[in-house]
Enzyme design. Structure first.
Site, PDB file in Angstrom:
ATOM      1  N   SER A 175       0.810  -1.211   0.000  1.00 51.06           N
ATOM      2  CA  SER A 175       0.000   0.000   0.000  1.00 51.06           C
ATOM      3  C   SER A 175       0.845   1.263   0.000  1.00 51.06           C
ATOM      4  CB  SER A 175      -0.913   0.016   1.230  1.00 51.06           C
ATOM      5  OG  SER A 175      -0.117   0.027   2.409  1.00 51.06           O
ATOM      6  N   PRO A 227       3.012  13.287  13.631  1.00 53.11           N
ATOM      7  CA  PRO A 227       3.019  12.738  12.266  1.00 53.11           C
ATOM      8  C   PRO A 227       1.662  12.220  11.794  1.00 53.11           C
ATOM      9  CG  PRO A 227       4.188  11.291  13.789  1.00 53.11           C
ATOM     10  CD  PRO A 227       3.935  12.569  14.518  1.00 53.11           C
ATOM     11  N   ASN A 228       0.883  11.631  12.708  1.00 49.04           N
ATOM     12  CA  ASN A 228      -0.429  11.113  12.327  1.00 49.04           C
ATOM     13  C   ASN A 228      -1.535  12.140  12.519  1.00 49.04           C
ATOM     14  OD1 ASN A 228       1.281   8.703  13.504  1.00 49.04           O
ATOM     15  ND2 ASN A 228      -0.138   7.793  12.029  1.00 49.04           N
ATOM     16  N   SER A 239      -2.933   6.149   4.296  1.00 48.21           N
ATOM     17  CA  SER A 239      -1.932   5.737   3.311  1.00 48.21           C
ATOM     18  C   SER A 239      -2.591   5.226   2.037  1.00 48.21           C
ATOM     19  CB  SER A 239      -1.026   4.643   3.894  1.00 48.21           C
ATOM     20  OG  SER A 239      -0.288   5.135   4.987  1.00 48.21           O
ATOM     21  N   THR A 268      10.054  -4.391 -48.337  1.00 50.43           N
ATOM     22  CA  THR A 268       9.037  -5.097 -47.566  1.00 50.43           C
ATOM     23  C   THR A 268       9.490  -6.545 -47.407  1.00 50.43           C
ATOM     24  OG1 THR A 268       7.770  -5.661 -49.555  1.00 50.43           O
ATOM     25  CG2 THR A 268       7.168  -3.621 -48.411  1.00 50.43           C
ATOM     26  N   HIS A 269       9.223  -7.144 -46.274  1.00 53.44           N
ATOM     27  CA  HIS A 269       9.690  -8.503 -45.974  1.00 53.44           C
ATOM     28  C   HIS A 269      11.217  -8.596 -46.066  1.00 53.44           C
ATOM     29  CE1 HIS A 269       5.532 -10.066 -46.246  1.00 53.44           C
ATOM     30  NE2 HIS A 269       5.427  -9.186 -47.248  1.00 53.44           N
ATOM     31  N   SER A 283      35.196  -1.006 -31.573  1.00 53.17           N
ATOM     32  CA  SER A 283      35.765  -2.322 -31.296  1.00 53.17           C
ATOM     33  C   SER A 283      37.107  -2.180 -30.599  1.00 53.17           C
ATOM     34  CB  SER A 283      35.950  -3.104 -32.600  1.00 53.17           C
ATOM     35  OG  SER A 283      36.635  -4.321 -32.365  1.00 53.17           O
ATOM     36  N   SER A 284      37.376  -3.120 -29.699  1.00 51.78           N
ATOM     37  CA  SER A 284      38.671  -3.151 -29.024  1.00 51.78           C
ATOM     38  C   SER A 284      39.698  -3.936 -29.817  1.00 51.78           C
ATOM     39  CB  SER A 284      38.509  -3.769 -27.638  1.00 51.78           C
ATOM     40  OG  SER A 284      38.061  -5.113 -27.755  1.00 51.78           O
ATOM     41  N   LYS A 292      36.555   0.542 -36.642  1.00 47.96           N
ATOM     42  CA  LYS A 292      35.160   0.131 -36.665  1.00 47.96           C
ATOM     43  C   LYS A 292      34.308   1.114 -35.866  1.00 47.96           C
ATOM     44  CE  LYS A 292      32.490  -4.158 -36.372  1.00 47.96           C
ATOM     45  NZ  LYS A 292      31.228  -3.626 -35.870  1.00 47.96           N
ATOM     46  N   GLU A 334      21.469   0.951 -30.641  1.00 46.56           N
ATOM     47  CA  GLU A 334      21.543  -0.189 -29.726  1.00 46.56           C
ATOM     48  C   GLU A 334      21.044   0.192 -28.337  1.00 46.56           C
ATOM     49  OE1 GLU A 334      25.611  -1.295 -30.070  1.00 46.56           O
ATOM     50  OE2 GLU A 334      25.381  -2.075 -32.110  1.00 46.56           O
TER      51      GLU A 334
END
Length: 574
Positions: A212, A244-245, A254, A301-302, A432-433, A438, A445
């Site tokens: 809750s 508080p209440n 609550s 397409t496709h 790239s390492s 590259k 991504e």
């Protein structure tokens, strides 16, 4: 001293314990290990923070025999002493480290271990004296320290929304004559500090708590109460002059406050953080659509060649998708603008004065600038969170759109010499390492990973939303955590995708022109003139023999060169 490693998820933590206020049984050691009880004040005890980058209110630090202070595992209950030391491999659960312990100067030790006693209906409990939270928050830290401290805390957007709600509730209660203005003004001042983030470190609770959100509501009540008491020159924990209440939670439960905070947090984050970024991305794509309106390219397409269109037309589809996504989000916002406040425990409004919900919602609207209203049916607002489910669906649809757009752009930019290569993407970082030179479509991504996460969040929200039993849904915290997570991810990913990909991409016009004129699907333009069967025969002959369409058409004798040239014009096919 041999110190065991009782935590599987922390390879650098070994723990010895002395826990005032809790039994040692709360932290059992693994089988075969011994937990040694130490006298108080042997190690550097409770501290507010070990290092500045740790944003957890219950951080502890210790000193090794070389005197170096180190970060430790956050999320331990108050009073737990932990010993930090690097211990072998992360899965070496039975590893130990011989570490020398030293006493600290009494003055520093006393300052760092100071506590005060807070009480609730369960009884008294010790709380770090430097913190504003009270007994119920302290118990929640102890019982619900679940997950990664830097990931699984209640989102700050919810904390700030609780501040907005408590301020509005105090204003409404004062206006209705329920709250002494002297007390109400103190609550408003303390709530303002919650809203602006000043008191963030006093909200340590995890999402994985009561369903809750009661403990987070009480965390807000306790922090505002104690800060208000401090502002009044009183004693923290005394609950005087601000309880508080009785005061901070007046006319509330609550069960209606937490869903109200959920809606405030979600609506504000979507409006202020997500929508501007989606519009900016939409506009950037629209600029590209206009700029490339004359670039004729081959359609697909496709994943196979199709008839031509312009690059501008292709990008206009992306623009239309985002326009529709913004419309869906705007529609879903209507549900978030309806607040549960005023329903109290089960929707009847028990202990709240007539008109409190509507007045409080109006105060919230004035504070946020958003058109919040009291929900027309408080029973549904407490027992179900269909508005959150609906908004999550809109965000999931946006994620699907962005997945398609990001995928298209990275495929069109594939290459540079063995792919489609119709787009030249910005070169932001090495890819790239091992392969020099590259460059990868990293923004696409990142975007597609975000989309996957958002779709996962949506699944969790839908399942949680279906679990409203009778008068209360008790999956509230996980629903708002996932909705806010999706919102922030989509906003930030859209900003970066626009800035570091879309705005800098360019068409490779030479490559596009070559591909469109070599496509066999240009034969479609001949169908109205020579029929489907003869056009198909030309395409198959050209494909099997590796010739052009024109060469195949002339070899079959179906058209003259002039007829072919007049009929097959890619620019006229878009």
């Amino acid at each position: 001293m041999e110190v065991p490693l009782p935590r599987r998820d922390a390879d650098h933590i070994a723990r010895v314990q002395h826990v005032p206020g809790f039994t040692t049984a709360a932290h059992p050691a693994p089988a075969g290990h011994r937990v040694e009880e130490l006298p108080a004040r042997v190690l550097m005890p409770v501290g507010a923070r070990a290092r500045s980058e740790v944003d957890d209110a219950d951080v502890r630090a210790v000193v090794r025999d070389d005197g170096a202070a180190e970060r430790h595992l956050a999320g331990e209950p108050a009073g737990v002493t932990v010993l930090v030391g690097r211990v072998g491999r992360s899965r070496d659960l039975h590893g130990t480290k011989r570490t020398g312990l030293r006493a600290l100067p009494p003055s520093y030790d006393e300052r760092m271990t100071e506590h005060r006693t807070e009480t609730d209906s369960i009884g008294p409990i010790e709380v770090d004296a430097s913190r504003y939270w009270g007994a119920q928050t302290e118990r929640s830290i102890h019982h619900f320290s679940i997950g990664w401290p830097d990931v699984d805390r209640m989102p700050r957007e919810v904390v700030h929304a609780i501040g907005v709600l408590k301020k509005a509730a105090a204003q409404a209660n004062m206006e209705l004559g329920r709250l002494d203005p002297a007390v109400g003004d103190l609550i408003v001042r303390a709530a303002d500090e919650v809203i602006d983030g000043t008191l963030d470190e006093h909200f340590p609770l995890y999402v994985w708590q009561t369903g809750s959100g009661t403990q987070s509501n009480m965390n807000g009540n306790e922090v505002i109460s104690n800060r208000a008491i401090e502002l009044a020159g009183g004693t923290l924990g005394s609950k005087t002059p601000v309880h508080p209440n009785d005061h901070v939670n007046l006319s509330q439960s609550s069960n209606d406050t937490f869903p109200t905070a959920m809606h405030i947090a979600a609506a504000m984050t979507i409006r202020e953080r997500l929508e501007p970024q989606i519009r900016a991305l939409r506009d950037a794509l629209d600029e590209k659509a206009t700029a490339y309106a004359d670039v004729v390219k081959i359609g697909r397409t496709h994943l196979q060649d199709a008839v031509p269109l312009t690059l501008g037309q292709e990008f206009s589809g992306y623009v239309a998708q985002l326009d529709a996504d913004l419309d869906r989000i705007a529609t879903a916002m209507g549900g978030l603008f309806e607040l549960a406040i005023g329903g109290t425990a089960v929707g009847t409004g028990l202990n709240a004065p007539n008109g409190f919900g509507g007045l409080c919602a109006a105060k919230i609207a004035a504070l946020t600038g958003l058109p919040f209203i009291a929900a027309p049916n408080a029973f549904a607002a407490l027992a179900a969170h269909d508005a959150v489910v609906f908004m999550s669906g809109a965000l999931a649809t946006l994620a699907a759109s962005l997945m398609k757009i990001a995928n298209d752009i990275r495929w069109l930019g594939s290459g540079p010499r063995a792919g489609i290569g119709e787009l030249v993407l910005p070169e932001n970082e090495p890819g790239s390492s091992i392969m020099p030179g590259k460059v990868n479509p990293t923004q696409s991504e990142a975007m597609t990973m975000v989309a996957v996460q958002v779709l996962g969040n949506d699944t969790a929200i839908k399942l949680a939303g279906s679990q409203g039993n009778f008068e209360l849904n008790v999956f509230k915290p996980v629903m708002i955590k996932n909705l806010l997570h999706s919102t922030v991810l989509l906003a930030d990913a859209s900003r970066n995708f626009r800035s570091f990909c879309v705005e800098g991409l360019e068409p490779d016009r030479e490559r596009i022109d070559d591909l469109v004129h070599r496509s066999l699907m240009l034969v479609t333009a001949l169908t109205p003139h020579i029929g489907y069967d003869k056009a198909g025969e030309i395409a198959k002959k050209a494909h099997h023999e590796g010739t052009t369409l024109k060469e195949a058409a002339l070899a079959l004798g179906y058209l003259t060169e002039a007829e072919y040239d007049s009929m097959v014009v890619p620019e006229d096919m878009v």
